[in-house]
Design an enzyme around this catalytic site. Structure first.
Site, PDB file in Angstrom:
ATOM      1  CE  LYS A   1      -0.199  -0.174   5.012  1.00  0.00           C
ATOM      2  NZ  LYS A   1      -0.814  -0.889   6.122  1.00  0.00           N
TER       3      LYS A   1
ATOM      4  CE1 TYR B   1      10.634  32.820   4.731  1.00  0.00           C
ATOM      5  CE2 TYR B   1      10.866  30.453   4.371  1.00  0.00           C
ATOM      6  CZ  TYR B   1      10.532  31.717   3.903  1.00  0.00           C
ATOM      7  OH  TYR B   1      10.098  31.867   2.614  1.00  0.00           O
TER       8      TYR B   1
HETATM    9  C1  LIG Z   1      -0.093  -1.823   6.787  1.00  0.00           C
HETATM   10  C2  LIG Z   1      -0.712  -3.040   7.314  1.00  0.00           C
HETATM   11  C3  LIG Z   1       0.072  -4.147   7.703  1.00  0.00           C
HETATM   12  C4  LIG Z   1       1.581  -4.113   7.735  1.00  0.00           C
HETATM   13  O1  LIG Z   1       2.054  -3.525   8.919  1.00  0.00           O
HETATM   14  P1  LIG Z   1       3.621  -3.411   9.217  1.00  0.00           P
HETATM   15  O2  LIG Z   1       3.683  -2.963  10.621  1.00  0.00           O
HETATM   16  O3  LIG Z   1       4.158  -2.395   8.276  1.00  0.00           O
HETATM   17  O4  LIG Z   1       4.201  -4.748   8.975  1.00  0.00           O
HETATM   18  C5  LIG Z   1      -0.595  -5.291   8.090  1.00  0.00           C
HETATM   19  N1  LIG Z   1      -1.938  -5.355   8.098  1.00  0.00           N
HETATM   20  C6  LIG Z   1      -2.718  -4.319   7.758  1.00  0.00           C
HETATM   21  C7  LIG Z   1      -4.198  -4.431   7.811  1.00  0.00           C
HETATM   22  C8  LIG Z   1      -2.124  -3.121   7.366  1.00  0.00           C
HETATM   23  O5  LIG Z   1      -2.904  -2.082   7.033  1.00  0.00           O
END
Ligand SMILES: *Cc1c(COP(=O)(O)O)cnc(C)c1O
Length: 371
Positions: free
Chosen positions: A38, A267
């Site tokens: 993702k 800044y």
């Molecule tokens: C992003 C996600 C993971 C992975 O989590 P990590 O801590 O990056 O391994 C697993 N399950 C779901 C539902 C997620 O959204």
């Protein structure tokens, strides 16, 4: 893209492959390792990362939104693709045309998938997501029995598995993880009855720190990109056992200048030079994901040495103090994340400087710069 930016994200795909193999070696043979890709694979690039994981043997991929799943399928990905965040009802046909697996968390979506499958006379595999303590997305465990009854009327829907998510699994000693796992196990039993279902609750933390909870499929994100979920370095027994960070963020020095002692920098003049100072102006700022909270706290690598960022980080610029280094020229490389010579800066260290976690640093850098 015609004219390339000074700023560049480089991804070491061999490191991604190595990490996938390493994580796979930490789970039993029957456990599927789903690669969470993702958010452009946590900034590493959806397609690049998914192809690297596929080369390392991966055949299950998880994305947040339907559009990401469609893109992944159209890139030639042949594995199972799980859509974790539901869908706009007008887009339901994509699940069938692109062979995507919905992870469902409302009855409305379940009924819609059921009637679409019936209309098309096409079988579809689905997962159900339960909230067993995360306090986020998912059916209540008490919905389980009713869902089973609903599914009995859906000839074209095949319940393939159940999922949940740990809130505290990055804590090696979390008692909560045991409780959540027990509720999940009971829920999975209610749902499965006599059927064989895939059960999946582990993220990286669950997988690495709570080995009794793996079930049939683990969902790995951060560790595939080279980081431990609690920011630790792990306790590797050999080089081969170390997760390898895959992302480098680098830029080119735009200008080198000398300023007198007592000069206000950037800044707000929140930094005043305490000596004659040589500065390197870098074309990197918060619009490139280099968070403004890093002002006066961060370090970067120039000529293989660590140098401090001075003053406020602007939208497109920031300043590094190179007084201690000889011979730096405009056009020289500066590394913000990654290795240069014998020095390196990782996303845990950067996260520590601005009170966040490696995950956010990787997304912020990776998704705001050319890869
Ligand atoms: C992003 C996600 C993971 C992975 O989590 P990590 O801590 O990056 O391994 C697993 N399950 C779901 C539902 C997620 O959204």
């Amino acid at each position: 893209m015609g004219i390339s930016s000074f700023n560049r994200i480089t991804v070491d795909t061999e490191a991604l492959e190595h990490n996938y193999r390493l994580i796979s070696s930490r789970v039993a043979d029957h456990v599927t390792v789903m690669a969470m890709v993702k958010s452009e694979a946590y900034g590493h690039g959806l397609i690049t990362a998914a192809q690297a994981f596929a080369r390392a043997g991966c055949s299950s991929f998880g994305v947040a939104e339907l559009g990401e799943g469609v893109e992944l399928r159209e890139s030639g990905c042949e594995g199972d693709i799980f859509i974790l965040l539901g869908f706009d009802h007008g887009n339901i046909d994509y699940f069938f045309s692109h062979d995507l697996t919905p992870v469902l968390f409302t009855e409305e979506d379940l009924l819609l998938i059921g009637s679409a499958a019936e209309r098309k006379k096409k079988k579809i595999a689905i997962f159900l997501k339960f909230d067993c303590g995360m306090g986020r997305l998912g059916f209540a465990p008490s919905d389980a029995a009713e869902l089973v009854r609903r599914l009995q009327d859906m000839e074209y829907v095949r319940l393939a598995g159940v999922m949940s998510h740990f809130p505290c699994a990055d804590d090696r000693h979390s008692g909560n993880t045991r409780e959540v796992f027990q509720l999940f196990s009971r829920t999975a039993n209610t749902v499965s009855g006599n059927h064989i279902l895939v059960s999946s609750i582990c993220n990286s933390g669950g997988t690495l720190y709570h080995p009794g909870t793996h079930g049939d499929m683990v969902r790995i994100g951060i560790s595939l990109y080279g980081y431990y979920p609690d920011g630790s370095q792990g306790q590797p027994s050999s080089e081969e056992q170390i997760l390898r960070p895959a992302m480098t963020f680098s830029t080119r020095i735009l200008q080198v200048k000398d300023v007198a002692a007592g000069s206000g920098i950037s800044y707000g003049h929140i930094y005043i030079t305490d000596r004659q100072t040589r500065l390197a102006v870098l074309p990197v700022g918060y619009s490139d994901g280099y968070l403004r909270n890093l002002s006066t706290r961060a370090e970067v690598l120039i000529n293989g040495q660590r140098v401090p960022i001075r003053g406020r980080i602007c939208m497109n610029l920031c300043l590094a103090d190179i007084t201690e280094i000889e011979g730096v020229q405009p056009g020289d490389e500066a590394v913000l994340l990654g290795r240069q010579g014998n020095e390196s800066i990782d996303a845990d260290e950067i996260g520590g400087w601005c009170d966040t976690i490696s995950y956010e640093i990787l997304c912020a850098f990776g998704n705001n710069n050319e890869r």
